[in-house]
Design a protein around this motif. Sequence first.
Motif, PDB file in Angstrom:
ATOM      1  N   LYS A  37      -7.699 -12.188  14.368  1.00 30.72           N
ATOM      2  CA  LYS A  37      -7.995 -12.980  15.560  1.00 30.72           C
ATOM      3  C   LYS A  37      -8.804 -12.210  16.600  1.00 30.72           C
ATOM      4  CE  LYS A  37      -6.446 -17.160  14.995  1.00 30.72           C
ATOM      5  NZ  LYS A  37      -7.377 -18.308  15.054  1.00 30.72           N
ATOM      6  N   LEU A  38      -8.894 -10.900  16.437  1.00 30.40           N
ATOM      7  CA  LEU A  38      -9.712 -10.096  17.346  1.00 30.40           C
ATOM      8  C   LEU A  38     -11.056  -9.754  16.713  1.00 30.40           C
ATOM      9  CD1 LEU A  38      -7.045  -7.691  18.904  1.00 30.40           C
ATOM     10  CD2 LEU A  38      -8.007  -9.793  19.858  1.00 30.40           C
ATOM     11  N   GLY A  39     -11.409 -10.511  15.679  1.00 25.43           N
ATOM     12  CA  GLY A  39     -12.717 -10.349  15.064  1.00 25.43           C
ATOM     13  C   GLY A  39     -12.822  -9.215  14.067  1.00 25.43           C
ATOM     14  N   GLY A  40     -11.698  -8.564  13.763  1.00 26.86           N
ATOM     15  CA  GLY A  40     -11.729  -7.472  12.800  1.00 26.86           C
ATOM     16  C   GLY A  40     -12.378  -6.211  13.326  1.00 26.86           C
ATOM     17  N   GLU A  41     -12.607  -6.136  14.643  1.00 28.10           N
ATOM     18  CA  GLU A  41     -13.280  -4.976  15.224  1.00 28.10           C
ATOM     19  C   GLU A  41     -12.347  -4.123  16.075  1.00 28.10           C
ATOM     20  OE1 GLU A  41     -16.527  -6.599  17.372  1.00 28.10           O
ATOM     21  OE2 GLU A  41     -17.640  -7.242  15.588  1.00 28.10           O
ATOM     22  N   LYS A  42     -11.438  -4.762  16.805  1.00 25.30           N
ATOM     23  CA  LYS A  42     -10.532  -4.029  17.679  1.00 25.30           C
ATOM     24  C   LYS A  42      -9.266  -3.638  16.919  1.00 25.30           C
ATOM     25  CE  LYS A  42     -12.057  -6.391  21.887  1.00 25.30           C
ATOM     26  NZ  LYS A  42     -11.628  -7.206  23.054  1.00 25.30           N
ATOM     27  N   ARG A  43      -8.789  -2.444  17.186  1.00 25.08           N
ATOM     28  CA  ARG A  43      -7.572  -1.963  16.542  1.00 25.08           C
ATOM     29  C   ARG A  43      -6.369  -2.094  17.473  1.00 25.08           C
ATOM     30  NH1 ARG A  43      -7.227   0.589  11.852  1.00 25.08           N
ATOM     31  NH2 ARG A  43      -9.143   1.060  10.707  1.00 25.08           N
ATOM     32  N   LYS A  44      -5.234  -2.407  16.866  1.00 21.70           N
ATOM     33  CA  LYS A  44      -3.954  -2.449  17.567  1.00 21.70           C
ATOM     34  C   LYS A  44      -2.934  -1.673  16.741  1.00 21.70           C
ATOM     35  CE  LYS A  44      -4.796  -5.422  21.021  1.00 21.70           C
ATOM     36  NZ  LYS A  44      -4.533  -5.144  22.451  1.00 21.70           N
ATOM     37  N   GLY A  45      -1.885  -1.201  17.401  1.00 19.76           N
ATOM     38  CA  GLY A  45      -0.817  -0.539  16.672  1.00 19.76           C
ATOM     39  C   GLY A  45      -0.143  -1.513  15.726  1.00 19.76           C
ATOM     40  N   VAL A  46       0.169  -1.061  14.527  1.00 20.78           N
ATOM     41  CA  VAL A  46       0.738  -1.960  13.520  1.00 20.78           C
ATOM     42  C   VAL A  46       2.007  -2.638  14.014  1.00 20.78           C
ATOM     43  CG1 VAL A  46       2.051  -0.113  12.375  1.00 20.78           C
ATOM     44  CG2 VAL A  46       1.414  -2.166  11.090  1.00 20.78           C
ATOM     45  N   PHE A  47       2.797  -1.944  14.846  1.00 18.96           N
ATOM     46  CA  PHE A  47       4.043  -2.528  15.334  1.00 18.96           C
ATOM     47  C   PHE A  47       3.815  -3.478  16.507  1.00 18.96           C
ATOM     48  CE2 PHE A  47       5.528   1.675  13.598  1.00 18.96           C
ATOM     49  CZ  PHE A  47       6.016   1.139  12.414  1.00 18.96           C
ATOM     50  N   ALA A  48       2.563  -3.584  16.957  1.00 16.79           N
ATOM     51  CA  ALA A  48       2.204  -4.544  18.003  1.00 16.79           C
ATOM     52  C   ALA A  48       1.487  -5.750  17.407  1.00 16.79           C
ATOM     53  CB  ALA A  48       1.317  -3.878  19.052  1.00 16.79           C
ATOM     54  N   THR A  49       1.558  -5.891  16.089  1.00 14.61           N
ATOM     55  CA  THR A  49       0.915  -7.011  15.404  1.00 14.61           C
ATOM     56  C   THR A  49       1.853  -7.555  14.327  1.00 14.61           C
ATOM     57  OG1 THR A  49      -0.071  -5.828  13.520  1.00 14.61           O
ATOM     58  CG2 THR A  49      -1.251  -5.734  15.634  1.00 14.61           C
ATOM     59  N   ARG A  50       1.404  -8.641  13.708  1.00 17.26           N
ATOM     60  CA  ARG A  50       2.124  -9.182  12.556  1.00 17.26           C
ATOM     61  C   ARG A  50       1.334  -8.958  11.272  1.00 17.26           C
ATOM     62  NH1 ARG A  50       5.299 -14.727  14.322  1.00 17.26           N
ATOM     63  NH2 ARG A  50       6.512 -13.790  16.002  1.00 17.26           N
ATOM     64  N   SER A  51       0.574  -7.904  11.246  1.00 21.51           N
ATOM     65  CA  SER A  51      -0.204  -7.560  10.060  1.00 21.51           C
ATOM     66  C   SER A  51       0.704  -7.427   8.839  1.00 21.51           C
ATOM     67  CB  SER A  51      -0.935  -6.233  10.291  1.00 21.51           C
ATOM     68  OG  SER A  51      -1.471  -5.746   9.071  1.00 21.51           O
ATOM     69  N   PRO A  52       0.236  -7.882   7.670  1.00 19.07           N
ATOM     70  CA  PRO A  52       1.033  -7.710   6.446  1.00 19.07           C
ATOM     71  C   PRO A  52       1.058  -6.268   5.942  1.00 19.07           C
ATOM     72  CG  PRO A  52      -1.072  -8.706   5.924  1.00 19.07           C
ATOM     73  CD  PRO A  52      -0.992  -8.656   7.427  1.00 19.07           C
TER      74      PRO A  52
ATOM     75  N   LYS B  84       0.843  -1.192   0.000  1.00 18.02           N
ATOM     76  CA  LYS B  84       0.000   0.000   0.000  1.00 18.02           C
ATOM     77  C   LYS B  84       0.879   1.243   0.000  1.00 18.02           C
ATOM     78  CE  LYS B  84      -3.567   0.134   2.708  1.00 18.02           C
ATOM     79  NZ  LYS B  84      -4.388   0.117   3.945  1.00 18.02           N
ATOM     80  N   SER B  85       0.400   2.288  -0.642  1.00 21.85           N
ATOM     81  CA  SER B  85       1.177   3.525  -0.709  1.00 21.85           C
ATOM     82  C   SER B  85       0.989   4.386   0.534  1.00 21.85           C
ATOM     83  CB  SER B  85       0.780   4.328  -1.952  1.00 21.85           C
ATOM     84  OG  SER B  85      -0.610   4.613  -1.935  1.00 21.85           O
ATOM     85  N   ASP B  86      -0.151   4.216   1.226  1.00 19.95           N
ATOM     86  CA  ASP B  86      -0.402   5.031   2.408  1.00 19.95           C
ATOM     87  C   ASP B  86      -0.118   4.223   3.675  1.00 19.95           C
ATOM     88  OD1 ASP B  86      -2.548   3.382   1.709  1.00 19.95           O
ATOM     89  OD2 ASP B  86      -3.955   4.535   2.921  1.00 19.95           O
ATOM     90  N   PHE B  87       0.134   4.931   4.765  1.00 19.07           N
ATOM     91  CA  PHE B  87       0.474   4.289   6.040  1.00 19.07           C
ATOM     92  C   PHE B  87      -0.661   4.447   7.037  1.00 19.07           C
ATOM     93  CE2 PHE B  87       2.226   5.013  10.385  1.00 19.07           C
ATOM     94  CZ  PHE B  87       2.553   3.696  10.664  1.00 19.07           C
ATOM     95  N   SER B  88      -1.038   3.340   7.668  1.00 20.85           N
ATOM     96  CA  SER B  88      -2.025   3.376   8.739  1.00 20.85           C
ATOM     97  C   SER B  88      -1.345   2.928  10.026  1.00 20.85           C
ATOM     98  CB  SER B  88      -3.200   2.444   8.427  1.00 20.85           C
ATOM     99  OG  SER B  88      -4.089   2.384   9.532  1.00 20.85           O
ATOM    100  N   PRO B  89      -1.381   3.734  11.088  1.00 17.57           N
ATOM    101  CA  PRO B  89      -0.693   3.372  12.331  1.00 17.57           C
ATOM    102  C   PRO B  89      -1.380   2.255  13.101  1.00 17.57           C
ATOM    103  CG  PRO B  89      -1.881   5.423  12.623  1.00 17.57           C
ATOM    104  CD  PRO B  89      -1.985   5.080  11.167  1.00 17.57           C
ATOM    105  N   THR B  90      -2.639   1.961  12.770  1.00 14.92           N
ATOM    106  CA  THR B  90      -3.350   0.884  13.455  1.00 14.92           C
ATOM    107  C   THR B  90      -3.941  -0.084  12.436  1.00 14.92           C
ATOM    108  OG1 THR B  90      -5.449   2.108  13.532  1.00 14.92           O
ATOM    109  CG2 THR B  90      -3.932   2.368  15.406  1.00 14.92           C
ATOM    110  N   VAL B  91      -4.148  -1.321  12.885  1.00 17.79           N
ATOM    111  CA  VAL B  91      -4.726  -2.365  12.033  1.00 17.79           C
ATOM    112  C   VAL B  91      -5.749  -3.150  12.857  1.00 17.79           C
ATOM    113  CG1 VAL B  91      -2.695  -2.596  10.558  1.00 17.79           C
ATOM    114  CG2 VAL B  91      -2.871  -3.972  12.645  1.00 17.79           C
ATOM    115  N   ARG B  92      -6.545  -3.963  12.163  1.00 17.37           N
ATOM    116  CA  ARG B  92      -7.542  -4.810  12.823  1.00 17.37           C
ATOM    117  C   ARG B  92      -7.108  -6.269  12.708  1.00 17.37           C
ATOM    118  NH1 ARG B  92     -11.124  -1.171   9.931  1.00 17.37           N
ATOM    119  NH2 ARG B  92     -12.354   0.104  11.373  1.00 17.37           N
ATOM    120  N   PRO B  93      -6.474  -6.831  13.728  1.00 17.35           N
ATOM    121  CA  PRO B  93      -6.046  -8.237  13.657  1.00 17.35           C
ATOM    122  C   PRO B  93      -7.239  -9.171  13.470  1.00 17.35           C
ATOM    123  CG  PRO B  93      -4.968  -7.110  15.483  1.00 17.35           C
ATOM    124  CD  PRO B  93      -6.042  -6.195  14.987  1.00 17.35           C
TER     125      PRO B  93
END
Length: 222
Positions: free
Chosen positions: A74-89, A63-72
């Motif tokens: 395993k958390l149902g796609g509802e809760k957000r975590k910081g991207v550096f606190a996850t293994r999001s692609p 992706k060309s843009d940066f998002s500081p949070t993601v929806r893992p």
Amino acid sequence: MKAIGKIYTDFPEKFGIPRQSGLVKQLEGRIILDPPYNVKEAFDGIEEYSYLWILWQFSECIKSDFSPTVRPPKLGGEKRKGVFATRSPFRPNNIGLSCVKLENVTHTKEYGTVLTVSGIDMKNGTPIYDIKPYIAYADCKPDAKSSFADIHKNDKLTVKINDELKVQIPNNKLSALIGILECDPRPAYQNDESRIYGISFANMNIKFKVSNRILTVTDIEK
């Protein structure tokens, strides 16, 4: 940073790939590097290690843009975590890191040195950035805590495949397929018991549904 080769696996698509390396130990892939990195000398001594770290590119998630949070997932796609606190692609540099078991080292005329590894979590044709040995005394951290990942580490489904469908699956792919399905490929926020899902694996399209933690394979298309 440039890719030095690719890994070839049984996954033509993202859906169905285990979310972490090592979850399905039977899944194998072949790492083939480009010249000049595929020469025998570059792998001298690698057989003395049983596991390797693979650095690779999330080539389907650029992706060309940066998002500081993601929806893992395993958390149902509802809760957000910081991207550096996850293994999001979806990361600033789209770099993946996997620990795989080294199964075999082959020196060929056509491809140079080829590594067969297991416990993979990568799509077919994924670009490889680097290979490093896993060193147990330094890399293993038994006291590590893993946030929400610890809660879900034993979440597995019961898999049912009737005999008529089972005979359509090659013997050398059956245990790997069961392992994939046990890990529940569905996004955590999808729990429609009437829905038929499908994953592409080893030249098969596996159709399945899930009810009460039981995954039933309904059809296999080739």
